[in-house]
Write an enzyme that holds these catalytic residues in place. Sequence first.
Site, mmCIF file in Angstrom:
data_model
loop_
_atom_site.group_PDB
_atom_site.id
_atom_site.type_symbol
_atom_site.label_atom_id
_atom_site.label_comp_id
_atom_site.label_asym_id
_atom_site.label_seq_id
_atom_site.Cartn_x
_atom_site.Cartn_y
_atom_site.Cartn_z
ATOM 1 C CG ASN A 63 -0.483 -0.439 2.576
ATOM 2 O OD1 ASN A 63 0.537 -1.042 2.701
ATOM 3 N ND2 ASN A 63 -1.066 0.428 3.548
ATOM 4 C CD GLU A 76 -5.406 -5.632 -1.169
ATOM 5 O OE1 GLU A 76 -4.676 -4.745 -0.936
ATOM 6 O OE2 GLU A 76 -5.989 -6.522 -0.278
HETATM 7 N N1 THU Z 1 -5.253 -1.770 2.771
HETATM 8 C C1 THU Z 1 -4.560 -2.276 1.656
HETATM 9 O O1 THU Z 1 -3.542 -2.160 1.087
HETATM 10 N N2 THU Z 1 -5.357 -3.563 1.576
HETATM 11 C C2 THU Z 1 -6.470 -4.043 2.037
HETATM 12 O O2 THU Z 1 -6.811 -4.833 1.723
HETATM 13 C C3 THU Z 1 -7.087 -3.332 3.148
HETATM 14 C C4 THU Z 1 -6.250 -1.823 3.453
HETATM 15 C C5 THU Z 1 -4.542 -0.254 3.026
HETATM 16 C C6 THU Z 1 -5.129 0.890 2.680
HETATM 17 C C7 THU Z 1 -4.553 1.887 3.639
HETATM 18 O O3 THU Z 1 -3.404 2.314 3.287
HETATM 19 C C8 THU Z 1 -4.403 1.234 5.005
HETATM 20 O O4 THU Z 1 -4.232 -0.335 4.505
HETATM 21 C C9 THU Z 1 -5.214 1.296 5.902
HETATM 22 O O5 THU Z 1 -6.587 0.822 5.309
#
Ligand code: THU
Length: 158
Positions: A63, A76
Amino acid sequence: MMKQQSLHIVTRIFGKLGELPERDINLVNRALEAAREAFAPYSGYHVGAALLLAGGEIVTGNNQENVAFPSGLCAERVALFYAGSRYPGLAVIRMAIVAMKDGIVQESPVTPCGACRQVMIEQESRGGLPMEVILYGSREIRVIERAADLLPFPFIHL
Ligand code: THU
């Protein structure tokens, strides 16, 4: 006449990483490595995704947050869009996802957000092969046979 339909989804549940086939262990480890390198200073929630492509390549993503919060992107979609841009013709046949909060791997398997599920199912349909999804948690690992099982009744019309 009104009809009723029930949906049937199969998931396999494992207690620890060693119970998975070697190829899946490797993919989870790549997702873990990616999670450690996430840019998530605002949430402290580090997510990593690792994709196995039909050609054998592995693509990872994590992320990427931004001070303008909605501008950031989930692990993802970072991984899937990179795979789509770098290897446009190749199906994604397996995806592992891992999450860490303040440096500790989450006990329960991470479950992708709705927007990521939408991108996952379109990638699966483009590739023409089922995309197995491994949701990793340190106390439970859940394996879903195909991405479509994560999003019943998706938006597919245009
Ligand atoms: N996030 C992801 O990268 N994937 C997920 O499946 C759930 C949430 C990230 C988005 C944000 O940067 C952080 O996790 C908190 O929501």
